[in-house]
Design an enzyme around this catalytic site. Sequence first.
Site, PDB file in Angstrom:
ATOM      1  N   TRP A  88      10.206  22.641 -13.833  1.00 54.04           N
ATOM      2  CA  TRP A  88      11.516  22.789 -14.472  1.00 54.04           C
ATOM      3  C   TRP A  88      12.433  23.576 -13.537  1.00 54.04           C
ATOM      4  O   TRP A  88      12.068  24.632 -13.032  1.00 54.04           O
ATOM      5  CB  TRP A  88      11.381  23.526 -15.792  1.00 54.04           C
ATOM      6  CG  TRP A  88      12.686  23.696 -16.498  1.00 54.04           C
ATOM      7  CD1 TRP A  88      13.553  24.751 -16.382  1.00 54.04           C
ATOM      8  CD2 TRP A  88      13.287  22.781 -17.417  1.00 54.04           C
ATOM      9  NE1 TRP A  88      14.661  24.549 -17.172  1.00 54.04           N
ATOM     10  CE2 TRP A  88      14.526  23.340 -17.821  1.00 54.04           C
ATOM     11  CE3 TRP A  88      12.904  21.540 -17.946  1.00 54.04           C
ATOM     12  CZ2 TRP A  88      15.371  22.713 -18.721  1.00 54.04           C
ATOM     13  CZ3 TRP A  88      13.746  20.910 -18.842  1.00 54.04           C
ATOM     14  CH2 TRP A  88      14.960  21.487 -19.233  1.00 54.04           C
ATOM     15  N   ASP A 189      20.857   6.691  -5.846  1.00 54.31           N
ATOM     16  CA  ASP A 189      21.604   6.693  -7.111  1.00 54.31           C
ATOM     17  C   ASP A 189      22.357   8.019  -7.216  1.00 54.31           C
ATOM     18  O   ASP A 189      22.186   8.777  -8.164  1.00 54.31           O
ATOM     19  CB  ASP A 189      20.647   6.512  -8.286  1.00 54.31           C
ATOM     20  CG  ASP A 189      21.372   6.254  -9.608  1.00 54.31           C
ATOM     21  OD1 ASP A 189      22.565   5.899  -9.574  1.00 54.31           O
ATOM     22  OD2 ASP A 189      20.750   6.422 -10.668  1.00 54.31           O
TER      23      ASP A 189
END
Length: 280
Positions: A88, A189
């Site tokens: 995370w 992307d």
Amino acid sequence: MQLPTKWLAQLPVSEITRAIPVSGGDINAAFRIETADQSYFLKVQPQRDERFFAHEIAGLRLLGAVITTPQVIATGTIDDDGYLLLSWLDSGTGSQYALGQAVAAVHQQHQAQFGLDHDFTFGKLPKINHWQSDWATFYTEQRLDVLVKLASQNHLWSTNREHHYQRLRQELLADPYMHQVQPSLLHGDLWSGNYLFTSTGTPALIDPDVFYGDREMDLAMTTIFGGFDEDFYRGYQVAYPLAPGSQQRLPRYQLYYLLAHLNLFGETYGPAVDHILDQY
């Protein structure tokens, strides 16, 4: 999607206290997994096994050699659902100039050819990545042609679009610049939802769709939906200046991403596609 306690218990993480749904795009279910002393980011692909995430893992490892990315903790399949467990990253604020320089560092990772050592065909938009020595061939045949064919199958193509596309295609194949491009590692992307700044202000990239291609293609994506300011482009140019004419070449690369959105979301993106095609 909710994750049953029995499902969570099979993850290679002990003493999970919470699984909180978070935004993760429209492809995967996404969760923040919390334990007593650590958090993780979990992606789940329902009813598809872990092979779905192999391309993303490869991309994170390639990018992670030169820029901050989430670390791959584990991947696997639980009850027919593929998962990818990542570290995370706590987000904060940072410098767009530093982000531009970080992206430039990614693009300075070069290969001998264009493409990648594997295709990615699990998603809605197939990525045909087999190696090519010529960028004009790769971009027309393995990127644009693929999406044009898909648009035709989806009844989103027309005689007029085809006419203008064929003219563009011929121009790309004949353009000397297209035969002089050096293969750069691309994120694939690079929109604003796929970068963040960590809590210490370090630029980080997420959700890659990597291959080796013209770095101007990554930069074209940054111009479509916003989220990158002048400091970003200034930082990039200082670190790795673009060849003359990049602004004029921009639409040919914007077209790929607009064709992708045409296929994913329909005729809403048709006028933007036509605006570029009508120039040819």
